[in-house]
Design a protein around this motif. Structure first.
Motif, PDB file in Angstrom:
ATOM      1  N   SER A 161       0.930  -1.179   0.075  1.00 31.09           N
ATOM      2  CA  SER A 161       0.069  -0.076  -0.033  1.00 31.09           C
ATOM      3  C   SER A 161       0.861   1.514   0.017  1.00 31.09           C
ATOM      4  N   THR A 162       0.458   2.416  -0.619  1.00 32.25           N
ATOM      5  CA  THR A 162       1.071   3.591  -0.676  1.00 32.25           C
ATOM      6  C   THR A 162       0.258   4.829  -0.466  1.00 32.25           C
ATOM      7  N   VAL A 163       0.945   6.061   0.131  1.00 29.38           N
ATOM      8  CA  VAL A 163       0.396   7.126   0.503  1.00 29.38           C
ATOM      9  C   VAL A 163       1.240   8.186  -0.159  1.00 29.38           C
ATOM     10  N   THR A 164       0.657   8.851  -1.223  1.00 27.02           N
ATOM     11  CA  THR A 164       1.362   9.867  -2.006  1.00 27.02           C
ATOM     12  C   THR A 164       0.382  10.986  -2.022  1.00 27.02           C
ATOM     13  N   ALA A 165       1.034  11.962  -2.674  1.00 26.74           N
ATOM     14  CA  ALA A 165       0.528  13.253  -2.993  1.00 26.74           C
ATOM     15  C   ALA A 165       0.149  13.483  -4.564  1.00 26.74           C
ATOM     16  N   ASN A 166      -0.514  14.321  -5.030  1.00 27.14           N
ATOM     17  CA  ASN A 166      -0.984  14.611  -6.358  1.00 27.14           C
ATOM     18  C   ASN A 166       0.226  15.500  -6.840  1.00 27.14           C
ATOM     19  N   VAL A 324      -4.154   9.117  -2.068  1.00 26.64           N
ATOM     20  CA  VAL A 324      -3.605  10.150  -2.510  1.00 26.64           C
ATOM     21  C   VAL A 324      -3.962  11.433  -1.768  1.00 26.64           C
ATOM     22  N   VAL A 325      -3.011  12.101  -1.220  1.00 25.69           N
ATOM     23  CA  VAL A 325      -3.403  13.285  -0.268  1.00 25.69           C
ATOM     24  C   VAL A 325      -3.107  14.503  -1.072  1.00 25.69           C
TER      25      VAL A 325
END
Length: 339
Positions: A161-166, A324-325
């Motif tokens: 799993s990943t949490v990235t920004a736009n 995506v944050v």
């Protein structure tokens, strides 16, 4: 590939047909256990990749609930804010956090991950070091069944799993703002091209140029190591050219402040000579003249969401999430040219 679970004393005891206590004593080379049994136990432990749990030795009844976090630069404002978000969420769920700094170094990152495995943390949150291109140590984490979530700089999205920004959308919006306020030769100063975060932000910048019919000048795209002095010298060199840029988009806080310093060093004015926008979550922009236009990460939210996904995994949710944050473009004085 079928995941391996972390070998326990119970596994070793079952395989050898002896008690857990016997295995434990053999590994500690207790005189109560014969040499032959010690050799057999150690050989099997090595074969099955057994790693002792230092916590369990003293806290058998109340084993701590601990997760490990590895970041590339723990003193950077962004990573400190992410870590704060992780710690806040973990504390509410009864978990403690152990953090480690890879110092942007693949070898140190690998050692940190190995230490976390040895400490029997319940899960790991990680952001890649900028020189990491071999992901074998993360493959091992997956094979051992240890939950892991990446944030910001990621890899192996099919298994983690990943949490990235736009970053692509944010860079496109920032580039469009520079175009709308009079800039035409816009430089992108980034980090190593193999990092997915760099590729996303560069893509957004290039897309804005394409949509506006502005020819892409590859000499204005510089993606090197994330290092203050290297970035500063690189920008100075670009600004001394006769066809210098009239605006800069800087990849992160280190490169942003290096670019600001470089523009001032060569005697140019911000923004009338060179407009500047930087990706940074730091609050230092308010103390700078002119005040910086920034693309802000929501770092605390990124940390909290990363921890939330990790704990879901620890509790049995095997779904792979890619969250995506959104970033926030904050226009101040450094990016608007005097028309």
């Amino acid at each position: 590939m079928e995941k391996q679970h972390r070998t326990s004393l119970k596994d070793l005891a079952r395989e050898l047909g002896v008690s857990i206590a016997t295995v434990s004593r053999a590994l500690r080379e207790s005189p109560e256990i014969g040499k032959e049994m010690q050799v057999r136990v150690k050989a099997l432990a090595k074969q099955l990749n057994y790693r002792p749990n230092p916590f369990a030795q003293s806290l058998r009844r109340e084993a701590p609930r601990v997760i490990g976090v590895v970041v590339p630069n723990i003193v950077a404002h962004y990573y400190a804010s992410v870590l704060e978000g992780i710690e806040d969420f973990a504390a509410r769920e009864g978990y403690s956090v152990i953090s480690a700094n890879s110092h942007e170094n693949h070898i140190i990152e690998t050692r940190v991950i190995d230490n976390f495995i040895n400490m029997h943390v319940e899960g790991i949150i990680a952001c890649l070091a900028q020189d990491t291109e071999d992901y074998a140590h993360f493959q091992e984490i997956n094979n051992m069944g240890i939950p892991l979530v990446f944030f910001a700089r990621t890899c192996l999205p099919d298994i983690f799993s990943t949490v990235t920004a736009n970053g692509d959308e944010a860079a496109q919006e920032a580039t469009q703002h520079l175009i709308d306020t009079g800039s035409r030769r816009i430089a992108f100063i980034g980090g190593p091209n193999h990092l997915d975060m760099v590729r996303r932000r560069k893509h957004g910048y290039l897309e804005a140029l394409r949509i506006n019919g502005i020819p892409i000048d590859r000499t204005l795209v510089s993606c090197q190591r994330i290092d203050y002095e290297m970035a500063r010298n690189n920008v100075i060199e670009i600004l001394k050219r006769p066809d210098r840029p009239d605006a800069i988009i800087a990849f992160n806080d280190i490169i942003t402040y290096a670019s600001f310093d470089a523009i001032r060093n060569v005697g140019l004015d911000i923004p009338s000579d060179v407009a500047l926008i930087g990706f940074t979550d730091a609050e230092y922009d308010r103390f700078m003249t002119p005040r910086l236009s920034v693309i802000k990460d929501q770092a605390h939210e990124t940390g909290a969401l990363s921890c939330k996904l990790l704990l879901k995994n620890i509790k049995g949710d095997k779904h792979i999430y890619h969250e995506v944050v959104p970033m926030i473009l904050q226009i101040n004085e450094s990016s608007v040219k005097n028309k």
